[in-house]
Design an enzyme around this catalytic site. Structure first.
Site, PDB file in Angstrom:
ATOM      1  N   GLY A 386       0.822  -1.203   0.000  1.00  0.00           N
ATOM      2  CA  GLY A 386       0.000   0.000   0.000  1.00  0.00           C
ATOM      3  C   GLY A 386       0.850   1.243   0.000  1.00  0.00           C
ATOM      4  O   GLY A 386       2.046   1.199  -0.254  1.00  0.00           O
ATOM      5  N   PHE A 388       1.842   3.032   2.372  1.00  0.00           N
ATOM      6  CA  PHE A 388       2.816   3.237   3.438  1.00  0.00           C
ATOM      7  C   PHE A 388       3.750   2.062   3.625  1.00  0.00           C
ATOM      8  O   PHE A 388       4.666   2.125   4.423  1.00  0.00           O
ATOM      9  CB  PHE A 388       2.092   3.537   4.747  1.00  0.00           C
ATOM     10  CG  PHE A 388       1.354   4.835   4.698  1.00  0.00           C
ATOM     11  CD1 PHE A 388       2.038   6.036   4.726  1.00  0.00           C
ATOM     12  CD2 PHE A 388      -0.029   4.853   4.587  1.00  0.00           C
ATOM     13  CE1 PHE A 388       1.359   7.238   4.669  1.00  0.00           C
ATOM     14  CE2 PHE A 388      -0.698   6.053   4.539  1.00  0.00           C
ATOM     15  CZ  PHE A 388      -0.021   7.252   4.568  1.00  0.00           C
ATOM     16  N   GLY A 389       3.495   1.008   2.935  1.00  0.00           N
ATOM     17  CA  GLY A 389       4.397  -0.120   3.125  1.00  0.00           C
ATOM     18  C   GLY A 389       3.747  -1.419   2.692  1.00  0.00           C
ATOM     19  O   GLY A 389       2.632  -1.452   2.191  1.00  0.00           O
ATOM     20  N   ARG A 390       4.492  -2.474   2.890  1.00  0.00           N
ATOM     21  CA  ARG A 390       4.009  -3.787   2.473  1.00  0.00           C
ATOM     22  C   ARG A 390       3.305  -4.470   3.628  1.00  0.00           C
ATOM     23  O   ARG A 390       3.708  -4.356   4.777  1.00  0.00           O
ATOM     24  CB  ARG A 390       5.201  -4.638   2.005  1.00  0.00           C
ATOM     25  CG  ARG A 390       5.850  -4.079   0.749  1.00  0.00           C
ATOM     26  CD  ARG A 390       7.286  -4.517   0.616  1.00  0.00           C
ATOM     27  NE  ARG A 390       7.404  -5.869   0.073  1.00  0.00           N
ATOM     28  CZ  ARG A 390       7.351  -6.140  -1.235  1.00  0.00           C
ATOM     29  NH1 ARG A 390       7.180  -5.178  -2.106  1.00  0.00           N
ATOM     30  NH2 ARG A 390       7.458  -7.372  -1.665  1.00  0.00           N
ATOM     31  N   ASP A 502      -7.096   9.435   5.378  1.00  0.00           N
ATOM     32  CA  ASP A 502      -6.799   8.722   4.126  1.00  0.00           C
ATOM     33  C   ASP A 502      -7.907   7.717   3.798  1.00  0.00           C
ATOM     34  O   ASP A 502      -7.652   6.540   3.590  1.00  0.00           O
ATOM     35  CB  ASP A 502      -5.442   8.039   4.211  1.00  0.00           C
ATOM     36  CG  ASP A 502      -4.863   7.746   2.822  1.00  0.00           C
ATOM     37  OD1 ASP A 502      -5.405   8.276   1.828  1.00  0.00           O
ATOM     38  OD2 ASP A 502      -3.885   6.967   2.741  1.00  0.00           O
TER      39      ASP A 502
END
Ligand SMILES: *[C@@H]1O[C@H](CO)[C@@H](O)[C@H](O)[C@H]1NC(C)=O
Ligand SMILES: *[C@@H]1O[C@H](CO)[C@@H](O)[C@H](O)[C@H]1NC(C)=O
Ligand SMILES: *[C@@H]1O[C@H](CO)[C@@H](O)[C@H](O)[C@H]1NC(C)=O
Length: 698
Positions: A386, A388-390, A502
């Site tokens: 995503g 912001f990260g995995r 978000d």
């Protein structure tokens, strides 16, 4: 020759028996005595080799100066030891006086009397297993090339064992039990004539002189032992006696047998020793030996005898000499390996934990647990990558709880404390439409957030992945209501106001019952912290960003409502809020829906994959709410409480005002980043206040 060093070298070439003399000479250190010394030692050598008319005699206290003929494994080794076998298996060795001895006068058939004595020793690799033993022998030949080792002692083989033509007489010291060869036990002394099947034998030992009691001796004991062999040529009696060294000869022999050696002995016979080993590594040694024909053999001088290699058995000595260093080296290697392993392991599972985090310990997961839960974050367990990260799927080993682990890379430590505090406080959020945050873990440059696992993944995929079956309207409506309810909880029903920041379809996750749950709340905040105020930018996703954010960058519940409006349109229309594909007729979804609404054709914007079978009122309600929430003026947007009431049918939404329908869609002046997030940079106002998603409660 006047120099003591010369003497020493001279001495070293000589028989050990001269040592006492040498010491005396050194002690006196007088030139005149050298002549005496030379005279005496010459005389001794003469004596040792004298052979006057069959009266042969010699004495070796150690074999340094002895001129023996050896074969096989036999050798004179350090200190003058005669080694017959050298700690190898299946070994055999012989040692003989080089010259033959004449046991009878040429014209006479009577064999001379003789006497001999020797000191022997045995060392074993295994403290209890040795073999086969050694013999003193008198033989017609020194050539035993055709003989076998093992139980044959290097004397005979199967075919010639027992032949009278062998002309071999031997005293065997047998340390293995071979019943097929008539052995009485595994530790005996035997008299062998042309055969290893003894004429007569006895267990090893001696009779005490005073009491006459028998004392058994182990032939493989770690000590020197002495054997005396005496043959009376006239009486034709052979006595064999043994005793531990140093002990004078017991008066009662161990074996006393009538034997006529005249049939065995030829005129010239060789005297010597043989020994053999079988399956066990054994060393057989002769330390000293004296012999005399027709008289008593000279007593051996025990103080001059070399010593058997000191340790008990070669086993232990090998252990000390080879095993111990090997084991030490192995231990060092193992220790080094363990250190490397521990360091690598520590690095592998290293975490970052600061003092201030102590209070958050209950919410902390160990990296090791997360590592194992996700099978080392393997690709197979990757749920998605995503903004912001995995995210990885995992299974906590102890609780069997399915989790999703989000790895957020984060270099900055600034603001981390507040963020963790928020993470932990968000862990206390409990709502059926929020993805439960279970805890966190921190590593260098990385933050790991642990959530409940959502088996059905993100709504995003159901809406936009055309390979999946279309999501029916009742489920979409159910999800919408759920997300609205979760957002209401964040905005109004919890102890603090939480701004999500978000909201979008990809942040709506579906649990096992297809309930929509909001995830990733507050993560955007992480990216506000620790950045230079001048470059502080708003994070969000294009199409969901409320227009006022470009000016104020102040996260607010009304901005969340705007994003929720975009989300409503996305779910109802099955299209992303902004579609920048070149062939797109309607790049901005909001523009298209509001235009259609104006024309009275709003239902034409509904997702074609819904087909014709859908409740028009509900779809229209959702589209209308989408437009209401997307009002350009924050104050004009409904609150989430209102939105929930409209969705539940408790209230009727107001009619759309013309202003709603006249504004042009908002696409921020933006840079699109690879992950779909945009960063909007303020052109003016460098004074940025860092807003908080968790503001104090009212
Ligand atoms: C023992 O002696 C044999 C024959 O001389 C030799 O080949 C072997 O290397 C020796 N073994 C040891 C352990 O000394
Ligand atoms: C040792 O014995 C061998 C064989 O009998 C003989 O040839 C040799 O000369 C002897 N050496 C000494 C030093 O006596
Ligand atoms: C047995 O030993 C004798 C004498 O050393 C030899 O001549 C003979 O060949 C040997 N026989 C076998 C089968 O090795």
């Amino acid at each position: 020759m006047g120099h003591p060093g010369g003497l020493l070298r001279c001495y070293n070439k000589r028989d050990d028996t001269d040592r006492r003399l040498f010491l005396t000479v050194v002690a006196m250190s007088h030139k005149n005595l050298l002549c005496l010394f030379l005279f005496l030692s010459l005389r001794r050598s003469e004596l040792a080799a004298s052979s006057s008319a069959g009266r042969e005699e010699f004495a070796f206290n150690g074999f340094l100066a002895a001129n023996l003929t050896v074969d096989g494994t036999a050798a004179i080794v350090s200190g003058g030891l005669l080694q017959l076998t050298n700690n190898t298996k299946q070994a055999r060795g012989h040692a003989f006086l080089p010259r033959p001895i004449h046991f009878r006068a040429t014209s006479n058939t009577t064999v001379f009397s003789f006497s001999t004595t020797f000191v022997f020793g045995t060392t074993l690799e295994d403290p209890n297993l040795g073999g086969h033993g050694l013999t003193f022998l008198v033989s017609r030949t020194r050539d035993f090339a055709g003989a076998l080792g093992s139980q044959y002692f290097g004397l005979f083989n199967q075919s010639n064992n027992g032949n009278s033509s062998n002309h071999v007489f031997a005293i065997e010291l047998d340390t293995l039990f071979n019943p097929e060869l008539g052995d009485i036990d595994n530790n005996h002394v035997g008299i062998d004539i042309n055969s290893v099947i003894s004429n007569s034998s006895s267990s090893a030992g001696y009779f005490s002189d005073g009491t006459g009691s028998f004392n058994s001796m182990s032939l493989i004991a770690d000590r020197a032992m002495q054997v005396w062999v005496e043959y009376d040529g006239r009486g034709m009696r052979l006595n064999v006696t043994m005793a531990p060294t140093p002990m004078s000869k017991p008066s009662t022999p161990l074996l006393s047998t009538a034997v006529d050696l005249a049939t065995v002995f030829l005129d010239a016979m060789y005297v010597g020793f043989s020994a053999s080993t079988g399956s066990f590594r054994t060393s057989h040694y002769i330390l000293g030996w004296s012999f005399k024909l027709d008289g008593a053999a000279e007593a051996l001088d025990y103080s001059l005898l070399p010593s058997i290699p000191r340790t008990r058995g070669h086993g232990r000595s090998r252990f000390l000499e080879i095993g111990l260093p090997l084991i030490s080296a192995a231990l060092v290697l193992i220790a080094a390996g363990a250190v490397v392993f521990a360091v690598r392991r520590r690095n592998k599972y290293a975490e970052l934990q600061e003092d201030w985090e102590k209070e958050f310990d209950p919410h902390r997961f160990s990296y090791k647990d997360l590592f194992h839960a996700t099978h080392g974050f393997r690709e197979k367990d990757l749920l998605g990558a995503g903004g912001f990260g995995r995210v990885y799927k995992g299974l906590l080993p102890k609780s069997k709880l399915e989790i999703a682990v989000k790895r957020v890379s984060h270099e900055s430590r600034q603001g981390m404390k507040e963020f963790i505090a928020e993470v932990v406080s968000m862990g206390r959020l409990r709502h059926r439409n929020l993805v439960q945050l279970l805890g966190y873990c921190r590593r260098k440059g990385e933050l790991l957030l642990v959530y409940d696992y959502m088996p059905n993944g993100s709504l995003d995929k159901f809406l936009h992945d055309k390979t999946r079956p279309a999501l029916p309207w009742p489920e979409r409506f159910q999800i919408i209501k759920g997300v609205a309810s979760g957002l209401l909880y964040l905005h109004e029903d919890w102890e603090q106001i939480v701004v999500h920041r978000d909201i979008k379809a990809s942040n709506v996750l579906l649990d096992g019952e297809m309930n929509g749950r909001l995830g990733d709340f507050g993560l955007a905040r992480l990216y506000d912290h620790g950045t230079d105020p001048l470059t502080t930018h708003v994070m969000g996703t294009m199409g969901y960003l409320a227009p006022e954010l470009a000016r104020t960058r102040k996260a607010s519940t009304t901005a969340d409502v705007f994003a929720f409006g975009a989300f409503l349109l996305e779910v109802a229309c099955g299209r992303r809020p902004v579609d920048l594909a070149a062939d797109s007729e309607h790049p901005v979804l909001l523009d298209w829906v509001s235009e259609s609404w104006r024309k009275g054709l709003v239902l034409t914007t509904a997702d074609p994959r819904l087909g014709d079978e859908f409740p028009a009122e509900e779809v229209e309600l959702v589209l209308k709410l989408g437009l209401l929430c997307s009002h350009p003026l924050p104050a004009a947007r409904p609150s989430m409480r209102r939105v929930v009431q409209y969705l539940e049918g408790d209230l009727t939404p107001p009619e759309l005002e013309p202003t709603h329908l006249s504004f042009t869609g908002f696409v921020p002046h933006s840079r699109k980043s690879s992950n779909g997030h945009v960063s909007s940079f303020p052109s003016s106002s460098p004074a940025v206040t860092t807003d908080s998603i968790v503001s104090s409660s009212l």
